[in-house]
Design a protein around this motif. Structure first.
Motif, PDB file in Angstrom:
ATOM      1  N   PHE A  92      32.008 -13.415  15.534  1.00  0.00           N
ATOM      2  CA  PHE A  92      32.291 -14.802  15.164  1.00  0.00           C
ATOM      3  C   PHE A  92      33.470 -15.348  15.967  1.00  0.00           C
ATOM      4  N   LEU A  93      34.529 -14.555  16.079  1.00  0.00           N
ATOM      5  CA  LEU A  93      35.706 -15.013  16.819  1.00  0.00           C
ATOM      6  C   LEU A  93      35.420 -15.129  18.307  1.00  0.00           C
ATOM      7  N   LEU A  94      34.591 -14.248  18.835  1.00  0.00           N
ATOM      8  CA  LEU A  94      34.223 -14.343  20.249  1.00  0.00           C
ATOM      9  C   LEU A  94      33.423 -15.621  20.521  1.00  0.00           C
ATOM     10  N   ILE A  95      32.589 -16.011  19.578  1.00  0.00           N
ATOM     11  CA  ILE A  95      31.838 -17.264  19.727  1.00  0.00           C
ATOM     12  C   ILE A  95      32.797 -18.453  19.690  1.00  0.00           C
ATOM     13  N   ILE A  96      33.775 -18.419  18.781  1.00  0.00           N
ATOM     14  CA  ILE A  96      34.777 -19.496  18.729  1.00  0.00           C
ATOM     15  C   ILE A  96      35.563 -19.546  20.035  1.00  0.00           C
ATOM     16  N   GLU A  97      35.914 -18.374  20.563  1.00  0.00           N
ATOM     17  CA  GLU A  97      36.618 -18.333  21.853  1.00  0.00           C
ATOM     18  C   GLU A  97      35.784 -18.993  22.936  1.00  0.00           C
ATOM     19  N   ALA A  98      34.501 -18.691  22.966  1.00  0.00           N
ATOM     20  CA  ALA A  98      33.616 -19.289  23.961  1.00  0.00           C
ATOM     21  C   ALA A  98      33.550 -20.809  23.801  1.00  0.00           C
ATOM     22  N   LEU A  99      33.456 -21.282  22.553  1.00  0.00           N
ATOM     23  CA  LEU A  99      33.397 -22.724  22.309  1.00  0.00           C
ATOM     24  C   LEU A  99      34.671 -23.424  22.759  1.00  0.00           C
ATOM     25  N   PHE A 118      43.113 -25.872  24.647  1.00  0.00           N
ATOM     26  CA  PHE A 118      41.910 -25.207  24.169  1.00  0.00           C
ATOM     27  C   PHE A 118      41.799 -23.804  24.775  1.00  0.00           C
ATOM     28  N   ALA A 119      42.059 -23.724  26.081  1.00  0.00           N
ATOM     29  CA  ALA A 119      41.965 -22.426  26.749  1.00  0.00           C
ATOM     30  C   ALA A 119      43.017 -21.460  26.219  1.00  0.00           C
ATOM     31  N   ALA A 120      44.219 -21.966  25.944  1.00  0.00           N
ATOM     32  CA  ALA A 120      45.270 -21.119  25.395  1.00  0.00           C
ATOM     33  C   ALA A 120      44.891 -20.618  24.007  1.00  0.00           C
ATOM     34  N   ALA A 121      44.266 -21.477  23.205  1.00  0.00           N
ATOM     35  CA  ALA A 121      43.815 -21.064  21.878  1.00  0.00           C
ATOM     36  C   ALA A 121      42.767 -19.971  21.986  1.00  0.00           C
ATOM     37  N   ALA A 122      41.887 -20.088  22.975  1.00  0.00           N
ATOM     38  CA  ALA A 122      40.881 -19.049  23.191  1.00  0.00           C
ATOM     39  C   ALA A 122      41.540 -17.705  23.501  1.00  0.00           C
ATOM     40  N   CYS A 123      42.583 -17.732  24.328  1.00  0.00           N
ATOM     41  CA  CYS A 123      43.296 -16.491  24.652  1.00  0.00           C
ATOM     42  C   CYS A 123      44.051 -15.953  23.440  1.00  0.00           C
ATOM     43  N   GLY A 124      44.579 -16.853  22.614  1.00  0.00           N
ATOM     44  CA  GLY A 124      45.259 -16.419  21.398  1.00  0.00           C
ATOM     45  C   GLY A 124      44.313 -15.690  20.462  1.00  0.00           C
ATOM     46  N   ILE A 125      43.101 -16.220  20.338  1.00  0.00           N
ATOM     47  CA  ILE A 125      42.084 -15.553  19.521  1.00  0.00           C
ATOM     48  C   ILE A 125      41.814 -14.159  20.053  1.00  0.00           C
ATOM     49  N   ALA A 201      33.277 -17.946  29.124  1.00  0.00           N
ATOM     50  CA  ALA A 201      32.644 -18.312  27.850  1.00  0.00           C
ATOM     51  C   ALA A 201      31.328 -17.572  27.684  1.00  0.00           C
ATOM     52  N   PHE A 202      30.549 -17.498  28.749  1.00  0.00           N
ATOM     53  CA  PHE A 202      29.276 -16.776  28.700  1.00  0.00           C
ATOM     54  C   PHE A 202      29.507 -15.292  28.412  1.00  0.00           C
ATOM     55  N   ILE A 203      30.544 -14.717  29.012  1.00  0.00           N
ATOM     56  CA  ILE A 203      30.843 -13.303  28.782  1.00  0.00           C
ATOM     57  C   ILE A 203      31.188 -13.065  27.311  1.00  0.00           C
ATOM     58  N   CYS A 204      31.946 -13.986  26.719  1.00  0.00           N
ATOM     59  CA  CYS A 204      32.299 -13.858  25.301  1.00  0.00           C
ATOM     60  C   CYS A 204      31.055 -13.867  24.421  1.00  0.00           C
ATOM     61  N   VAL A 205      30.123 -14.784  24.718  1.00  0.00           N
ATOM     62  CA  VAL A 205      28.887 -14.869  23.944  1.00  0.00           C
ATOM     63  C   VAL A 205      28.074 -13.589  24.106  1.00  0.00           C
TER      64      VAL A 205
END
Length: 224
Positions: A92-99, A118-125, A201-205
């Motif tokens: 679930f968190l990886l999908i949020i990171e991708a989004l 947004f990108a920084a938030a993805a890295c924080g996740i 993002a694709f890698i995260c998904v």
């Protein structure tokens, strides 16, 4: 306990580190030349801007810091703690990171700094997904601590202490993944620009899908 690490942990750490290295490389190559996956330099610049009286840059840097914090906060809400336990909602968190990475594309195309938040938030996740496993501190969005640990390990080796080979492999895998991610960003950014965020993002998904399939095969129920 680190000797009991399953091989998939190393594979996962490599992929996550490569993803973070790619995101950070895109940020550094972008219009703000802003590091995204770690905050040490950002915090230093915040301090200097207090003296240099640059309020616009100060607000921007605080936005990057807040974005990273927000991502880690979300991981803390979803997960009980940072210890790796199969069954937790990492997918679930990886999908949020991708989004979040996809959400960064449009503002980055328009030259809007908030895309970096947004990108920084993805890295924080991502950095808060797994912070420890079997006694090893695992960080996939920066390698400062890992290089420090490697130095300590080899210093102890010079004193006659045994070298923990599994920990060495894990740390080297993370370093190699982060560097490879930076290399990938240098290849794709000149061709794709802000759309380069679609690659990590694709890698995260994909990683989320692999994790979900693995849980299904192991008959592991989702847990907090």
């Amino acid at each position: 306990m680190i000797s009991k690490l399953p091989k998939w942990v190393e594979y996962g750490a490599f992929v996550l580190a490569m993803t973070a290295g790619c995101v950070n490389g895109i940020g550094l190559l972008g219009f703000e030349h802003q590091a995204i996956s770690h905050l040490s330099g950002t915090a230093t610049l915040i301090g200097t801007d207090i003296i240099n009286n640059n309020p616009v840059k100060f607000v921007h840097l605080m936005g990057v810091l807040a974005g990273f914090f927000g991502g880690a906060f979300l991981s803390g809400v979803v997960l009980k703690d940072g210890t790796l336990i199969l069954g937790r909602r990492y997918d679930f968190l990886l999908i949020i990171e991708a989004l979040l990475l996809v959400a960064a594309i449009y503002p980055m195309q328009q030259g809007a700094a908030y895309g970096l938040y947004f990108a920084a938030a993805a890295c924080g996740i991502q950095n808060a997904l797994v912070t420890s496993y079997s006694g090893a501190i695992v960080r996939t969005t920066h390698i400062t601590g890992i290089i420090t640990d490697l130095g300590l390990m080899f210093g102890a080796l010079m004193r006659g202490h045994p070298l923990n080979q599994r920990k060495l492999v894990l740390f080297c895998v993370i370093v190699a993944g982060f560097i490879l991610g930076g290399t990938v960003s240098a290849i794709i950014y000149p061709m794709m620009g802000a759309y380069s965020f679609a690659a990590p993002a694709f890698i995260c998904v994909a990683l989320a899908g692999v994790y979900r399939v693995h849980m299904w095969r192991q008959r592991i129920s989702p847990k907090a």
